[in-house]
Design a protein around this motif. Structure first.
Motif, mmCIF file in Angstrom:
data_model
loop_
_atom_site.group_PDB
_atom_site.id
_atom_site.type_symbol
_atom_site.label_atom_id
_atom_site.label_comp_id
_atom_site.label_asym_id
_atom_site.label_seq_id
_atom_site.Cartn_x
_atom_site.Cartn_y
_atom_site.Cartn_z
ATOM 1 N N CYS A 5 -1.415 6.153 -4.834
ATOM 2 C CA CYS A 5 -0.665 5.116 -5.620
ATOM 3 C C CYS A 5 -1.360 4.584 -6.752
ATOM 4 O O CYS A 5 -2.216 3.892 -6.543
ATOM 5 C CB CYS A 5 -0.008 4.236 -4.469
ATOM 6 N N ILE A 6 -0.705 4.758 -7.942
ATOM 7 C CA ILE A 6 -1.507 4.032 -9.115
ATOM 8 C C ILE A 6 -1.559 2.579 -8.875
ATOM 9 O O ILE A 6 -2.457 1.928 -9.285
ATOM 10 C CB ILE A 6 -0.608 4.501 -10.394
ATOM 11 N N PHE A 7 -0.651 1.964 -8.140
ATOM 12 C CA PHE A 7 -0.692 0.212 -8.146
ATOM 13 C C PHE A 7 -1.571 -0.011 -6.978
ATOM 14 O O PHE A 7 -2.296 -1.112 -7.226
ATOM 15 C CB PHE A 7 0.787 -0.239 -7.747
ATOM 16 N N CYS A 8 -1.749 0.923 -5.912
ATOM 17 C CA CYS A 8 -2.756 0.627 -5.033
ATOM 18 C C CYS A 8 -3.966 0.569 -5.694
ATOM 19 O O CYS A 8 -4.980 -0.110 -5.332
ATOM 20 C CB CYS A 8 -2.572 1.492 -3.865
ATOM 21 N N ALA A 9 -4.300 1.705 -6.528
ATOM 22 C CA ALA A 9 -5.524 1.771 -7.221
ATOM 23 C C ALA A 9 -5.798 0.719 -7.985
ATOM 24 O O ALA A 9 -7.004 0.158 -8.134
ATOM 25 C CB ALA A 9 -5.509 3.096 -8.113
ATOM 26 N N ILE A 10 -4.927 0.094 -8.704
ATOM 27 C CA ILE A 10 -4.899 -1.047 -9.481
ATOM 28 C C ILE A 10 -5.580 -2.361 -8.601
ATOM 29 O O ILE A 10 -6.206 -2.993 -8.838
ATOM 30 C CB ILE A 10 -3.749 -1.555 -10.109
ATOM 31 N N VAL A 11 -4.512 -2.517 -7.217
ATOM 32 C CA VAL A 11 -5.027 -3.566 -6.392
ATOM 33 C C VAL A 11 -6.412 -3.464 -5.959
ATOM 34 O O VAL A 11 -7.382 -4.338 -6.018
ATOM 35 C CB VAL A 11 -4.024 -3.457 -5.165
ATOM 36 N N ALA A 28 -0.252 -9.684 -10.250
ATOM 37 C CA ALA A 28 0.413 -9.490 -11.528
ATOM 38 C C ALA A 28 -0.474 -8.843 -12.581
ATOM 39 O O ALA A 28 -1.500 -9.555 -12.963
ATOM 40 C CB ALA A 28 1.275 -10.809 -11.985
ATOM 41 N N PHE A 29 0.045 -8.190 -13.481
ATOM 42 C CA PHE A 29 -0.772 -7.455 -14.424
ATOM 43 C C PHE A 29 0.159 -7.046 -15.558
ATOM 44 O O PHE A 29 1.395 -6.551 -15.309
ATOM 45 C CB PHE A 29 -1.669 -6.240 -13.817
ATOM 46 N N LEU A 30 -0.449 -6.685 -16.901
ATOM 47 C CA LEU A 30 0.668 -6.169 -17.753
ATOM 48 C C LEU A 30 0.928 -4.640 -17.543
ATOM 49 O O LEU A 30 0.104 -3.923 -17.393
ATOM 50 C CB LEU A 30 -0.133 -6.197 -19.308
ATOM 51 N N ASP A 31 2.272 -4.374 -18.011
ATOM 52 C CA ASP A 31 2.626 -3.181 -17.879
ATOM 53 C C ASP A 31 2.038 -2.328 -19.075
ATOM 54 O O ASP A 31 1.895 -2.831 -20.169
ATOM 55 C CB ASP A 31 4.404 -3.022 -18.099
ATOM 56 N N ILE A 32 1.627 -1.173 -18.785
ATOM 57 C CA ILE A 32 1.044 -0.403 -19.787
ATOM 58 C C ILE A 32 1.881 -0.027 -20.943
ATOM 59 O O ILE A 32 1.234 0.278 -21.943
ATOM 60 C CB ILE A 32 0.346 0.923 -18.969
ATOM 61 N N HIS A 33 2.974 0.326 -20.611
ATOM 62 C CA HIS A 33 3.888 0.498 -21.720
ATOM 63 C C HIS A 33 5.159 -0.491 -21.990
ATOM 64 O O HIS A 33 6.030 -0.497 -21.534
ATOM 65 C CB HIS A 33 4.738 1.965 -21.331
ATOM 66 N N PRO A 34 4.648 -1.699 -22.518
ATOM 67 C CA PRO A 34 5.379 -2.663 -22.491
ATOM 68 C C PRO A 34 6.591 -2.722 -23.599
ATOM 69 O O PRO A 34 6.843 -2.159 -24.347
ATOM 70 C CB PRO A 34 4.447 -3.753 -23.142
ATOM 71 N N GLN A 94 13.160 3.703 -10.506
ATOM 72 C CA GLN A 94 12.050 3.576 -9.986
ATOM 73 C C GLN A 94 11.065 5.022 -10.192
ATOM 74 O O GLN A 94 11.255 5.891 -9.567
ATOM 75 C CB GLN A 94 12.186 3.032 -8.692
ATOM 76 N N GLU A 95 9.916 4.802 -11.029
ATOM 77 C CA GLU A 95 8.766 5.691 -10.913
ATOM 78 C C GLU A 95 7.610 5.580 -10.031
ATOM 79 O O GLU A 95 7.122 6.654 -9.534
ATOM 80 C CB GLU A 95 8.526 6.006 -12.477
ATOM 81 N N VAL A 96 7.300 4.288 -9.906
ATOM 82 C CA VAL A 96 5.943 4.104 -9.277
ATOM 83 C C VAL A 96 6.469 3.359 -7.900
ATOM 84 O O VAL A 96 7.421 2.405 -7.634
ATOM 85 C CB VAL A 96 5.272 3.047 -9.955
ATOM 86 N N PRO A 97 6.454 4.185 -6.812
ATOM 87 C CA PRO A 97 6.876 3.913 -5.321
ATOM 88 C C PRO A 97 6.310 2.702 -4.475
ATOM 89 O O PRO A 97 5.789 2.840 -3.464
ATOM 90 C CB PRO A 97 6.672 5.373 -4.631
ATOM 91 N N VAL A 99 6.645 -1.211 -4.469
ATOM 92 C CA VAL A 99 7.454 -2.412 -4.992
ATOM 93 C C VAL A 99 6.885 -3.190 -6.343
ATOM 94 O O VAL A 99 5.610 -3.669 -6.249
ATOM 95 C CB VAL A 99 7.786 -3.396 -3.882
ATOM 96 N N HIS A 100 7.709 -3.467 -7.359
ATOM 97 C CA HIS A 100 7.177 -4.185 -8.587
ATOM 98 C C HIS A 100 8.429 -4.748 -9.234
ATOM 99 O O HIS A 100 9.412 -4.348 -9.437
ATOM 100 C CB HIS A 100 6.296 -3.369 -9.507
ATOM 101 N N ILE A 101 8.006 -6.075 -9.665
ATOM 102 C CA ILE A 101 8.958 -6.893 -10.328
ATOM 103 C C ILE A 101 8.691 -6.978 -11.858
ATOM 104 O O ILE A 101 7.468 -7.234 -12.231
ATOM 105 C CB ILE A 101 9.134 -8.317 -10.198
HETATM 106 P P1 5GP Z 1 9.387 1.547 -12.705
HETATM 107 O O1 5GP Z 1 10.325 2.482 -13.471
HETATM 108 O O2 5GP Z 1 8.644 2.413 -11.441
HETATM 109 O O3 5GP Z 1 10.111 0.362 -12.234
HETATM 110 O O4 5GP Z 1 8.409 1.302 -13.626
HETATM 111 C C1 5GP Z 1 6.988 1.554 -13.451
HETATM 112 C C2 5GP Z 1 6.270 0.703 -14.759
HETATM 113 O O5 5GP Z 1 4.978 0.691 -14.360
HETATM 114 C C3 5GP Z 1 6.519 1.381 -16.149
HETATM 115 O O6 5GP Z 1 7.088 0.240 -16.915
HETATM 116 C C4 5GP Z 1 5.362 1.650 -16.530
HETATM 117 O O7 5GP Z 1 4.654 1.630 -17.694
HETATM 118 C C5 5GP Z 1 4.265 0.969 -15.518
HETATM 119 N N1 5GP Z 1 2.920 1.839 -15.352
HETATM 120 C C6 5GP Z 1 2.690 3.071 -14.945
HETATM 121 N N2 5GP Z 1 1.574 3.509 -14.741
HETATM 122 C C7 5GP Z 1 0.809 2.312 -14.931
HETATM 123 C C8 5GP Z 1 -0.633 1.882 -15.120
HETATM 124 O O8 5GP Z 1 -1.272 2.800 -14.623
HETATM 125 N N3 5GP Z 1 -0.984 0.773 -15.340
HETATM 126 C C9 5GP Z 1 -0.051 -0.303 -15.716
HETATM 127 N N4 5GP Z 1 -0.659 -1.465 -15.896
HETATM 128 N N5 5GP Z 1 1.272 0.002 -15.851
HETATM 129 C C10 5GP Z 1 1.579 1.397 -15.446
#
Ligand code: 5GP
Ligand code: ZN
Length: 144
Positions: A5-11, A28-34, A94-97, A99-101
């Motif tokens: 899980c990419i967000f667990c890896a960030i945590v 809380a952290f910045l979305d990589i594709h804002p 939802q792409e990252v499984p 929870v994220h706001i």
């Molecule tokens: P979702 O569609 O799951 O609600 O959105 C997932 C969000 O996570 C997307 O807006 C995407 O840009 C962001 N995201 C995906 N991978 C990463 C990452 O490795 N780092 C950061 N900071 N954001 C990510």
């Protein structure tokens, strides 16, 4: 913490992120594709996929963290408003499984939309249908 899980890896600090806030249960952290400058993701540190599966205590903490930082995010970006949303389940986007706001700073004339537009097909329901729907939902909430 879930494997892969990419967000667990960030945590866990295994992959880098631009953090803006952290406490014992939330990050809380910045979305990589804002979608806009300052687009922030607020997450529970626990690996939970959907809002309804969050322990109540984690849900409280998550909303408290959002409440604490949302005004500061807007202030920092010089944005008068923000859109706050959760893609809750794959079919909602939802792409990252985990929870994220999403907190997306908004400005007048930014050509963005409203949350009500996300489902794509607005419905016209008569009062009888509305009453039936409300009853269906109430009956499931009862006793929860
Ligand atoms: P979702 O569609 O799951 O609600 O959105 C997932 C969000 O996570 C997307 O807006 C995407 O840009 C962001 N995201 C995906 N991978 C990463 C990452 O490795 N780092 C950061 N900071 N954001 C990510
Ligand atoms: Zn996770």
């Amino acid at each position: 913490m879930a494997d892969h899980c990419i967000f667990c890896a960030i945590v866990e600090g295994k992959i880098p992120s631009h953090k803006v806030y952290e406490d014992e249960k939330t990050l809380a952290f910045l979305d990589i594709h804002p979608s806009a400058p300052g687009h922030t993701l607020v997450i529970p540190k626990a690996h939970i996929t959907r809002v309804e599966d969050l322990p109540e205590e984690d849900a409280r903490h998550l909303f408290a963290a959002l409440h604490k930082i949302v005004g500061r995010i807007q202030e920092a970006m010089g944005a008068p408003a923000s859109t706050i949303g959760i893609n809750n389940g794959r079919e909602s986007g939802q792409e990252v499984p985990h929870v994220h706001i999403h907190v997306i700073p908004r400005n007048r004339g930014d050509r963005g939309g409203m949350i009500q537009g996300v489902s794509g097909s607005p419905q016209r329901l008569n009062d009888e249908e509305m009453a039936r729907i409300a009853k269906e939902i109430r009956e499931r909430i009862k006793g929860v």
